[in-house]
Structures are given as structure tokens and as C-alpha cells.
Design a protein around this motif. Sequence first.
Motif, PDB file in Angstrom:
ATOM      1  N   ASP A 121       0.814  -1.218   0.000  1.00  0.00           N
ATOM      2  CA  ASP A 121       0.000   0.000   0.000  1.00  0.00           C
ATOM      3  C   ASP A 121       0.849   1.270   0.000  1.00  0.00           C
ATOM      4  O   ASP A 121       0.301   2.376   0.115  1.00  0.00           O
ATOM      5  CB  ASP A 121      -0.957   0.007   1.192  1.00  0.00           C
ATOM      6  CG  ASP A 121      -0.226   0.003   2.529  1.00  0.00           C
ATOM      7  OD1 ASP A 121       0.997  -0.306   2.543  1.00  0.00           O
ATOM      8  OD2 ASP A 121      -0.867   0.291   3.553  1.00  0.00           O
ATOM      9  N   ARG A 122       2.176   1.108  -0.142  1.00  0.00           N
ATOM     10  CA  ARG A 122       3.050   2.282  -0.074  1.00  0.00           C
ATOM     11  C   ARG A 122       3.914   2.468  -1.318  1.00  0.00           C
ATOM     12  O   ARG A 122       4.250   3.600  -1.680  1.00  0.00           O
ATOM     13  CB  ARG A 122       3.973   2.187   1.150  1.00  0.00           C
ATOM     14  CG  ARG A 122       3.230   2.015   2.449  1.00  0.00           C
ATOM     15  CD  ARG A 122       4.155   2.077   3.623  1.00  0.00           C
ATOM     16  NE  ARG A 122       4.766   3.378   3.761  1.00  0.00           N
ATOM     17  CZ  ARG A 122       5.674   3.676   4.695  1.00  0.00           C
ATOM     18  NH1 ARG A 122       6.070   2.760   5.546  1.00  0.00           N
ATOM     19  NH2 ARG A 122       6.180   4.877   4.763  1.00  0.00           N
ATOM     20  N   ALA A 123       4.333   1.346  -1.934  1.00  0.00           N
ATOM     21  CA  ALA A 123       5.237   1.436  -3.071  1.00  0.00           C
ATOM     22  C   ALA A 123       5.162   0.155  -3.881  1.00  0.00           C
ATOM     23  O   ALA A 123       4.767  -0.909  -3.379  1.00  0.00           O
ATOM     24  CB  ALA A 123       6.672   1.669  -2.601  1.00  0.00           C
ATOM     25  N   GLU A 124       5.541   0.262  -5.146  1.00  0.00           N
ATOM     26  CA  GLU A 124       5.666  -0.915  -6.001  1.00  0.00           C
ATOM     27  C   GLU A 124       7.122  -1.376  -5.947  1.00  0.00           C
ATOM     28  O   GLU A 124       8.028  -0.638  -6.344  1.00  0.00           O
ATOM     29  CB  GLU A 124       5.282  -0.572  -7.433  1.00  0.00           C
ATOM     30  CG  GLU A 124       5.364  -1.761  -8.372  1.00  0.00           C
ATOM     31  CD  GLU A 124       5.026  -1.396  -9.806  1.00  0.00           C
ATOM     32  OE1 GLU A 124       5.028  -2.316 -10.657  1.00  0.00           O
ATOM     33  OE2 GLU A 124       4.778  -0.201 -10.082  1.00  0.00           O
ATOM     34  N   LEU A 125       7.334  -2.571  -5.435  1.00  0.00           N
ATOM     35  CA  LEU A 125       8.686  -3.118  -5.325  1.00  0.00           C
ATOM     36  C   LEU A 125       8.968  -3.995  -6.538  1.00  0.00           C
ATOM     37  O   LEU A 125       8.230  -4.947  -6.821  1.00  0.00           O
ATOM     38  CB  LEU A 125       8.840  -3.938  -4.044  1.00  0.00           C
ATOM     39  CG  LEU A 125       8.563  -3.216  -2.724  1.00  0.00           C
ATOM     40  CD1 LEU A 125       8.952  -4.120  -1.550  1.00  0.00           C
ATOM     41  CD2 LEU A 125       9.283  -1.886  -2.645  1.00  0.00           C
ATOM     42  N   LEU A 126      10.045  -3.677  -7.237  1.00  0.00           N
ATOM     43  CA  LEU A 126      10.423  -4.389  -8.455  1.00  0.00           C
ATOM     44  C   LEU A 126      11.695  -5.176  -8.185  1.00  0.00           C
ATOM     45  O   LEU A 126      12.804  -4.635  -8.234  1.00  0.00           O
ATOM     46  CB  LEU A 126      10.622  -3.388  -9.595  1.00  0.00           C
ATOM     47  CG  LEU A 126       9.423  -2.475  -9.882  1.00  0.00           C
ATOM     48  CD1 LEU A 126       9.790  -1.406 -10.900  1.00  0.00           C
ATOM     49  CD2 LEU A 126       8.227  -3.291 -10.367  1.00  0.00           C
ATOM     50  N   ASP A 152       9.690   4.300   5.169  1.00  0.00           N
ATOM     51  CA  ASP A 152       9.479   5.670   5.646  1.00  0.00           C
ATOM     52  C   ASP A 152      10.488   6.619   5.015  1.00  0.00           C
ATOM     53  O   ASP A 152      10.154   7.750   4.637  1.00  0.00           O
ATOM     54  CB  ASP A 152       9.608   5.734   7.169  1.00  0.00           C
ATOM     55  CG  ASP A 152       8.438   5.116   7.900  1.00  0.00           C
ATOM     56  OD1 ASP A 152       7.390   4.886   7.263  1.00  0.00           O
ATOM     57  OD2 ASP A 152       8.582   4.845   9.112  1.00  0.00           O
ATOM     58  N   PHE A 153      11.731   6.149   4.903  1.00  0.00           N
ATOM     59  CA  PHE A 153      12.773   6.992   4.318  1.00  0.00           C
ATOM     60  C   PHE A 153      12.639   7.069   2.801  1.00  0.00           C
ATOM     61  O   PHE A 153      12.651   8.158   2.220  1.00  0.00           O
ATOM     62  CB  PHE A 153      14.154   6.453   4.700  1.00  0.00           C
ATOM     63  CG  PHE A 153      15.280   7.214   4.042  1.00  0.00           C
ATOM     64  CD1 PHE A 153      15.635   8.482   4.480  1.00  0.00           C
ATOM     65  CD2 PHE A 153      15.978   6.662   2.975  1.00  0.00           C
ATOM     66  CE1 PHE A 153      16.651   9.188   3.873  1.00  0.00           C
ATOM     67  CE2 PHE A 153      17.002   7.361   2.357  1.00  0.00           C
ATOM     68  CZ  PHE A 153      17.339   8.627   2.810  1.00  0.00           C
ATOM     69  N   LEU A 154      12.509   5.921   2.144  1.00  0.00           N
ATOM     70  CA  LEU A 154      12.500   5.898   0.683  1.00  0.00           C
ATOM     71  C   LEU A 154      11.257   6.557   0.100  1.00  0.00           C
ATOM     72  O   LEU A 154      11.339   7.284  -0.894  1.00  0.00           O
ATOM     73  CB  LEU A 154      12.598   4.451   0.192  1.00  0.00           C
ATOM     74  CG  LEU A 154      13.941   3.759   0.388  1.00  0.00           C
ATOM     75  CD1 LEU A 154      13.823   2.274   0.070  1.00  0.00           C
ATOM     76  CD2 LEU A 154      15.027   4.403  -0.469  1.00  0.00           C
ATOM     77  N   VAL A 155      10.111   6.316   0.711  1.00  0.00           N
ATOM     78  CA  VAL A 155       8.846   6.801   0.156  1.00  0.00           C
ATOM     79  C   VAL A 155       8.512   8.198   0.657  1.00  0.00           C
ATOM     80  O   VAL A 155       8.093   9.069  -0.119  1.00  0.00           O
ATOM     81  CB  VAL A 155       7.707   5.826   0.495  1.00  0.00           C
ATOM     82  CG1 VAL A 155       6.369   6.354  -0.019  1.00  0.00           C
ATOM     83  CG2 VAL A 155       7.995   4.446  -0.090  1.00  0.00           C
ATOM     84  N   ASP A 156       8.679   8.410   1.968  1.00  0.00           N
ATOM     85  CA  ASP A 156       8.195   9.644   2.582  1.00  0.00           C
ATOM     86  C   ASP A 156       9.296  10.622   2.983  1.00  0.00           C
ATOM     87  O   ASP A 156       8.989  11.717   3.463  1.00  0.00           O
ATOM     88  CB  ASP A 156       7.361   9.315   3.823  1.00  0.00           C
ATOM     89  CG  ASP A 156       6.165   8.434   3.506  1.00  0.00           C
ATOM     90  OD1 ASP A 156       5.565   8.631   2.428  1.00  0.00           O
ATOM     91  OD2 ASP A 156       5.845   7.544   4.314  1.00  0.00           O
ATOM     92  N   ASP A 157      10.566  10.213   2.830  1.00  0.00           N
ATOM     93  CA  ASP A 157      11.687  11.057   3.266  1.00  0.00           C
ATOM     94  C   ASP A 157      11.506  11.486   4.719  1.00  0.00           C
ATOM     95  O   ASP A 157      11.753  12.630   5.096  1.00  0.00           O
ATOM     96  CB  ASP A 157      11.815  12.283   2.359  1.00  0.00           C
ATOM     97  CG  ASP A 157      13.151  13.004   2.523  1.00  0.00           C
ATOM     98  OD1 ASP A 157      14.115  12.365   2.999  1.00  0.00           O
ATOM     99  OD2 ASP A 157      13.219  14.203   2.187  1.00  0.00           O
ATOM    100  N   ALA A 158      11.064  10.540   5.543  1.00  0.00           N
ATOM    101  CA  ALA A 158      10.702  10.849   6.923  1.00  0.00           C
ATOM    102  C   ALA A 158      11.936  10.978   7.816  1.00  0.00           C
ATOM    103  O   ALA A 158      12.752  10.054   7.898  1.00  0.00           O
ATOM    104  CB  ALA A 158       9.786   9.766   7.470  1.00  0.00           C
ATOM    105  N   ALA A 159      12.053  12.100   8.499  1.00  0.00           N
ATOM    106  CA  ALA A 159      13.158  12.299   9.429  1.00  0.00           C
ATOM    107  C   ALA A 159      13.086  11.316  10.590  1.00  0.00           C
ATOM    108  O   ALA A 159      14.113  10.972  11.180  1.00  0.00           O
ATOM    109  CB  ALA A 159      13.148  13.734   9.951  1.00  0.00           C
ATOM    110  N   SER A 160      11.891  10.833  10.904  1.00  0.00           N
ATOM    111  CA  SER A 160      11.727   9.897  12.012  1.00  0.00           C
ATOM    112  C   SER A 160      12.426   8.567  11.755  1.00  0.00           C
ATOM    113  O   SER A 160      12.664   7.803  12.693  1.00  0.00           O
ATOM    114  CB  SER A 160      10.236   9.652  12.269  1.00  0.00           C
ATOM    115  OG  SER A 160       9.617   9.107  11.103  1.00  0.00           O
ATOM    116  N   ALA A 161      12.751   8.253  10.507  1.00  0.00           N
ATOM    117  CA  ALA A 161      13.460   7.020  10.181  1.00  0.00           C
ATOM    118  C   ALA A 161      14.953   7.124  10.441  1.00  0.00           C
ATOM    119  O   ALA A 161      15.648   6.099  10.455  1.00  0.00           O
ATOM    120  CB  ALA A 161      13.223   6.657   8.712  1.00  0.00           C
TER     121      ALA A 161
END
Length: 267
Positions: free
Chosen positions: A26-31, A138-147
Motif C-alpha cells: 500500500d506504499r510502493a511498487e517493489l520491483l 518511511d525513508f524511501l517513500v516519505d523522506d521521513a526524518a523519524s526514520a
Amino acid sequence: MRIGIVAPARGIDPASADRVRQQASDRAELLFHPQCFLSDGHFAGPDAARADALVAVANDPAIDAIWFARGGYGSIRLMPAVLPRLGPAAVAKRWLGYSDTGTLLAALHRAGARVAHGPMVADIRRVGGNAAIDRALDFLVDDAASACEPTLGGPAFAFNLTILGHLVGTPYLPDMWGAELLIEEIAEPIYRIDRIFGQLHAAGVLAGLRGLRLGRISDIPPNDPDFGADEQAVTRHWCAAAGIPYLGRADIGHDADNKVVPFGLLR
């Protein structure tokens, strides 16, 4: 978001890939490149197959980021066959991995790519691995600092200590002047940890750092005779020898709690 997955060193099993694909659905397509599931002795396929897969995924403009499947050993064997073939699309991507793939991260950073030390796909097999996968996404998709590792006070780099030692004398070692260096290690006796720090000091790698943080040094084999100092004492010794501050512990390591450290970026 479309995330390409390749295995520059060791491979992964299809069951692990399926678990991570389902978790990320539900967050990204993993290839997953088919090369991830090859086997050639220690490696996820022959050197040429691993190099070709990495170049193909890296240069695909329809892929937004690259996530390394697993570490182990093998990345440095690919460098001469990979780096000259990377185009603008490869540099524009975000890259994530650690351990052996730190060699590729270092070279890609020098080329201008956005790279980070952090969880890989194979971490799904660890205790608490689902949290590691979520952190990577969280980092790859959302660039979240919390990660990210929360103690960073400026530009930073993170490496497995052995991999960093192996980068000395190569054209892949990044310029870390003025940055924090975070290191972690697994399954190395204290005398080897001390020896690698001595190598880094003698080569001038530690000089000019803003400071050094010590991540987890796990599964340390016993030293015979006892070395007389633990990993933190050894780290303090070489920081003092290099004239740089020891900044304390860092939340990185070969485990599911491994936090993300973007190379050279402020967080």
C-alpha cells in the motif's frame, strides 16, 4: 513510487521477497530484479549478472529509488563494471543499504547520488524485521526524518568498520571532512576493531572529522588473551589519537533497530 531491488553481493529467497512486497503493497511498487534470486557460490549470480542487473535498474528512469536486497560480500567486485555505465537517471535516484553495499554507497555519493546507510530487504528475517522494513520505506517513500538516527548534529556518514577500512586506498572513499562518522560492526574480535581504527588513523581518514559515534558492535568473539579494553574504550583511544571528539553511541548496527543515516545530509 517504484523501488528497484538488486543484490550486489548475496541473494535473497523468494519467500522473503514476497513478505516484503506484501508489507509494502500500500506504499510502493517493489520491483525485484530476477538476479536477486540467482546463486553462484557465495554470490547472487556471477559478477557480470550482478553488475548488469544493477546498471539496468539504476539507469531505468521509471524507477525512483534503489534498495539493496542484502549485504554479505561482493559489491567491490562490481565497481569497475558498474560505475562507468551509470547515467543521469542513476544519480537522480535515492539509494539505501548498509554492510557490504557501503562500498557502492560511497562511490555513488562521490558521483552525486543521494545515498543512505539503512535497513535492507533481507532484514525482514530478523527479530523485529517488520519494523526495519517500515523504517526503510518511511525513508524511501516519505523522506521521513523519524526514520533517521536522531543524534546527528550535521552532515554525517555511516559505515561498517571493516568496509570503511577496505575503502582506504581506493577511489571510492568519500571526503568526510567536517562530518560526523558513525560506525558499526559485527562478529569481529576487539583486536581487529582496534587494528582497523589504527589503519584509518594512519591513513588520515579520521583527521578532520567533526566527531565519531559508535554504533552497535555485535557478536564480538572472545579475545585470547583478554584484550583489556572494550569497543568503546578502543574507539575513545583512536579518537584521542586523531584529535577528534568521541560523540557517544549511535543507533545503528546489524540488527532490526538499525536507523537510517543519509550521507552528507542534514537531518
